[in-house]
Design a protein around this motif. Structure first.
Motif, PDB file in Angstrom:
ATOM      1  N   ALA A  55       1.542  12.942   0.512  1.00 51.23           N
ATOM      2  CA  ALA A  55       2.800  12.177   0.542  1.00 51.23           C
ATOM      3  C   ALA A  55       2.489  10.756   0.098  1.00 51.23           C
ATOM      4  O   ALA A  55       1.345  10.306   0.193  1.00 51.23           O
ATOM      5  CB  ALA A  55       3.384  12.171   1.949  1.00 51.23           C
ATOM      6  N   SER A  56       3.520  10.064  -0.377  1.00 53.35           N
ATOM      7  CA  SER A  56       3.318   8.676  -0.782  1.00 53.35           C
ATOM      8  C   SER A  56       3.212   7.790   0.461  1.00 53.35           C
ATOM      9  O   SER A  56       3.637   8.174   1.543  1.00 53.35           O
ATOM     10  CB  SER A  56       4.482   8.212  -1.652  1.00 53.35           C
ATOM     11  OG  SER A  56       4.539   9.038  -2.791  1.00 53.35           O
ATOM     12  N   LEU A  57       2.668   6.608   0.232  1.00 55.04           N
ATOM     13  CA  LEU A  57       2.434   5.694   1.359  1.00 55.04           C
ATOM     14  C   LEU A  57       3.217   4.399   1.184  1.00 55.04           C
ATOM     15  O   LEU A  57       3.104   3.726   0.150  1.00 55.04           O
ATOM     16  CB  LEU A  57       0.932   5.372   1.454  1.00 55.04           C
ATOM     17  CG  LEU A  57       0.552   4.329   2.500  1.00 55.04           C
ATOM     18  CD1 LEU A  57       0.803   4.852   3.918  1.00 55.04           C
ATOM     19  CD2 LEU A  57      -0.917   3.912   2.339  1.00 55.04           C
ATOM     20  N   ILE A  58       3.992   4.060   2.205  1.00 53.36           N
ATOM     21  CA  ILE A  58       4.669   2.760   2.249  1.00 53.36           C
ATOM     22  C   ILE A  58       4.049   2.009   3.430  1.00 53.36           C
ATOM     23  O   ILE A  58       4.045   2.525   4.555  1.00 53.36           O
ATOM     24  CB  ILE A  58       6.194   2.930   2.469  1.00 53.36           C
ATOM     25  CG1 ILE A  58       6.799   3.780   1.344  1.00 53.36           C
ATOM     26  CG2 ILE A  58       6.879   1.568   2.554  1.00 53.36           C
ATOM     27  CD1 ILE A  58       8.263   4.166   1.556  1.00 53.36           C
ATOM     28  N   VAL A  59       3.503   0.852   3.158  1.00 53.96           N
ATOM     29  CA  VAL A  59       2.847   0.096   4.231  1.00 53.96           C
ATOM     30  C   VAL A  59       3.775  -1.000   4.712  1.00 53.96           C
ATOM     31  O   VAL A  59       4.207  -1.856   3.924  1.00 53.96           O
ATOM     32  CB  VAL A  59       1.486  -0.465   3.757  1.00 53.96           C
ATOM     33  CG1 VAL A  59       0.881  -1.357   4.831  1.00 53.96           C
ATOM     34  CG2 VAL A  59       0.519   0.667   3.431  1.00 53.96           C
ATOM     35  N   LYS A  60       4.083  -0.971   5.990  1.00 55.34           N
ATOM     36  CA  LYS A  60       4.996  -1.971   6.564  1.00 55.34           C
ATOM     37  C   LYS A  60       4.165  -3.128   7.106  1.00 55.34           C
ATOM     38  O   LYS A  60       3.296  -2.931   7.951  1.00 55.34           O
ATOM     39  CB  LYS A  60       5.840  -1.334   7.673  1.00 55.34           C
ATOM     40  CG  LYS A  60       6.824  -2.302   8.314  1.00 55.34           C
ATOM     41  CD  LYS A  60       7.893  -1.560   9.091  1.00 55.34           C
ATOM     42  CE  LYS A  60       8.787  -2.516   9.849  1.00 55.34           C
ATOM     43  NZ  LYS A  60       8.471  -2.583  11.272  1.00 55.34           N
TER      44      LYS A  60
END
Ligand code: FBP
Length: 280
Positions: free
Chosen positions: A82-87
């Protein structure tokens, strides 16, 4: 296609956005709750973040949205799947109530890039007395992210003493428009309660993709799935869902139901029956 106007960073941004935004509709799993809400959100099973993420990713989400530290700890569960979104902003509920209208830095753009992030997420509480602090951080990250082609997802949450109802359509429209004008590449905001009103939020974002923010666990999963169907009908680009997935009695089934409603426009009642064994 003539790509003469493209720059290295515009190509990079497009590539990364394609990994998150499925034209049929995107499902992002939010799991920053360990910081935002603490242990009250978890049970004995879901306290193990890697186990939760593995199930949700296996069930077909496009991306996970995690803090930098959690991305590191759980990388085996999402990497390559899955793609990664870093908050990189956050706040805890341990702080005094009147200090909860601001998100602090919770990591950096450099850390997100080091982790291989496809996008960076930051919260802006539009209407907060600390709006200027959050905007200053947003624009600092934005200007550098732009040069590296890293998309920015904004959690555009209207919140503050002068906001009576943060789900009011005008208020959510205001936040969505302000997010678009601040250069957000993806906007995550509240559902306004109907297709008709959410359409206005989508219009207000002027073409910037709008994802619905999940919210508290609904007692009936069908109700949540119906909201998702309404968001898609309104022209929304999908949803970012946390509690309605990981607090579900059946994490895998609920993820599949969410994915089917968003991507395949399966009727919410049918999805609940098919994936959760619910009877009408
Ligand atoms: P949920 O689907 O659980 O609402 O997650 C979305 C989210 O924005 C999370 O990213 C964040 O932790 C939480 O909601 C914020 O919750 P709150 O409304 O309490 O600030």
């Amino acid at each position: 296609m003539n790509r003469v106007g493209a720059t290295y960073s515009s190509v990079g941004k497009e590539l990364r956005l394609r990994r998150i935004l499925d034209p049929r509709g995107s499902v992002v799993f939010a799991f920053d709750h360990g910081v935002e809400h603490g242990p009250r959100d978890f049970n004995e099973d879901t306290i193990n973040a890697e186990r939760v993420i593995a199930r949700v990713v296996e069930a077909g989400v496009d991306a996970v949205m995690l803090t930098p530290g959690l991305a590191r700890i759980t990388s085996r569960a999402w990497m390559g799947k899955a793609s990664l979104i870093v908050k990189i902003t956050g706040k805890t509920l341990l702080r005094p109530a009147d200090e909860r209208l601001v998100q602090s830095p919770f990591g950096s753009l450099d850390e997100a890039i080091a982790l291989g992030a496809d996008a960076v997420a930051m919260t802006v509480y539009w209407g907060s007395p600390y709006e200027d602090v959050m905007l200053e951080r947003w624009f600092n990250v934005k200007s550098i992210a732009e040069s590296y082609g890293i998309p920015l997802l904004q959690l555009a949450y209207p919140r503050g003493p002068s906001i009576e109802n943060m789900y009011d359509v005008e208020v959510v429209m205001y936040g969505a428009r302000a997010a678009a004008e601040s250069g957000a590449d993806i906007i995550k905001t509240y559902y306004t309660g109907s297709t008709e009103t959410f359409k206005k939020v989508v219009e207000s974002a002027n073409g910037i993709p709008v994802l619905m923010s999940g919210g508290k666990l609904r007692s009936k999963p069908e109700d949540f799935l119906r909201d998702l169907a309404s968001v898609m009908e309104a022209g929304g680009a999908g949803a970012v869902v946390g509690r309605n997935i990981f607090q579900s009695e059946d994490i895998t089934g609920m993820t599949k139901a969410v994915v089917s409603v968003i991507k395949d426009r399966v009727d919410p009642g049918d999805a609940a029956k098919r994936y959760l064994g619910r009877t009408a």
